[in-house]
Design an enzyme around this catalytic site. Sequence first.
Site, PDB file in Angstrom:
ATOM      1  N   VAL A 116       0.865  -1.180   0.000  1.00  0.00           N
ATOM      2  CA  VAL A 116       0.000   0.000   0.000  1.00  0.00           C
ATOM      3  C   VAL A 116       0.899   1.227   0.000  1.00  0.00           C
ATOM      4  O   VAL A 116       2.065   1.152   0.392  1.00  0.00           O
ATOM      5  CB  VAL A 116      -0.958   0.033   1.218  1.00  0.00           C
ATOM      6  CG1 VAL A 116      -2.004  -1.066   1.111  1.00  0.00           C
ATOM      7  CG2 VAL A 116      -0.195  -0.063   2.526  1.00  0.00           C
ATOM      8  N   SER A 117       0.353   2.366  -0.427  1.00  0.00           N
ATOM      9  CA  SER A 117       1.159   3.576  -0.566  1.00  0.00           C
ATOM     10  C   SER A 117       1.254   4.389   0.714  1.00  0.00           C
ATOM     11  O   SER A 117       2.206   5.140   0.905  1.00  0.00           O
ATOM     12  CB  SER A 117       0.599   4.456  -1.690  1.00  0.00           C
ATOM     13  OG  SER A 117       0.641   3.775  -2.921  1.00  0.00           O
ATOM     14  N   SER A 118       0.245   4.276   1.586  1.00  0.00           N
ATOM     15  CA  SER A 118       0.248   5.077   2.816  1.00  0.00           C
ATOM     16  C   SER A 118      -0.368   4.278   3.958  1.00  0.00           C
ATOM     17  O   SER A 118      -1.087   3.297   3.737  1.00  0.00           O
ATOM     18  CB  SER A 118      -0.535   6.376   2.603  1.00  0.00           C
ATOM     19  OG  SER A 118      -1.909   6.100   2.378  1.00  0.00           O
ATOM     20  N   GLN A 152      -4.088   3.398   4.162  1.00  0.00           N
ATOM     21  CA  GLN A 152      -4.673   2.377   3.315  1.00  0.00           C
ATOM     22  C   GLN A 152      -4.649   1.019   4.005  1.00  0.00           C
ATOM     23  O   GLN A 152      -3.772   0.737   4.817  1.00  0.00           O
ATOM     24  CB  GLN A 152      -3.929   2.294   1.976  1.00  0.00           C
ATOM     25  CG  GLN A 152      -4.082   3.539   1.125  1.00  0.00           C
ATOM     26  CD  GLN A 152      -3.304   3.435  -0.174  1.00  0.00           C
ATOM     27  OE1 GLN A 152      -2.092   3.223  -0.168  1.00  0.00           O
ATOM     28  NE2 GLN A 152      -4.003   3.582  -1.296  1.00  0.00           N
TER      29      GLN A 152
END
Length: 217
Positions: free
Chosen positions: A10-12, A15
């Site tokens: 996931v990017s952050s 999430q």
Amino acid sequence: MEVRLGYARVSSRGQEIQSQVDALEASGVHRLFQECISTGVRERPEMKAALAAARDYRSLGAKVTLAVHEMKRLGRGALELLKVAEELRDAGIELEFLTGPLAGRHDPAGHGAALFAFFAAMAESERDYIRDKTLEGQESARTKGKAIGGVPVSDDDMLATAVRLRDTDHLSLREIASRLVIRTGKKRGQHPSPATVMRMLREYDAQTAATPVEPAC
């Protein structure tokens, strides 16, 4: 012997990654690598570790499959996806997507070659898209009278001189550029490039062609 490795990302931290983990575990992966990191970061430690582990298992003679939930978990754009795909192909590692339009297993030694061709086509398409959007933005800025790339290097006097040198003296773009001098900005005192002269004359010709001719009295 087959070894299945899973990769989740996931990017952050806002999430949720658990659904990816659950799907990968349900698919029967033997080892799972997961990380919270943006695709904008060039080095992703867990992805690097997953590829290293896959190569190690291959060196021992095992058949290796790298499973991810969907294609975008591998990378941000087509160029990055192509790079990962080439690493898998060179190492003889299968790639499996659990969901998405490319769901299924892709063998680099067999029909998976089509996948790599697809990534290559995506990469070329992305390059074309970026180039087209850049040109559209520049054209839009010119239409609104904005300078492209900073302070404009041309002015009305320079344009008039360039037109005269082309139409009357029939000089080449390089010769015209050598006789013009930039009067403002960081390049003050320098000659414009032939490409700048060409663009300036093209814009002049286009504007002249679009200007209606007044009827004679």
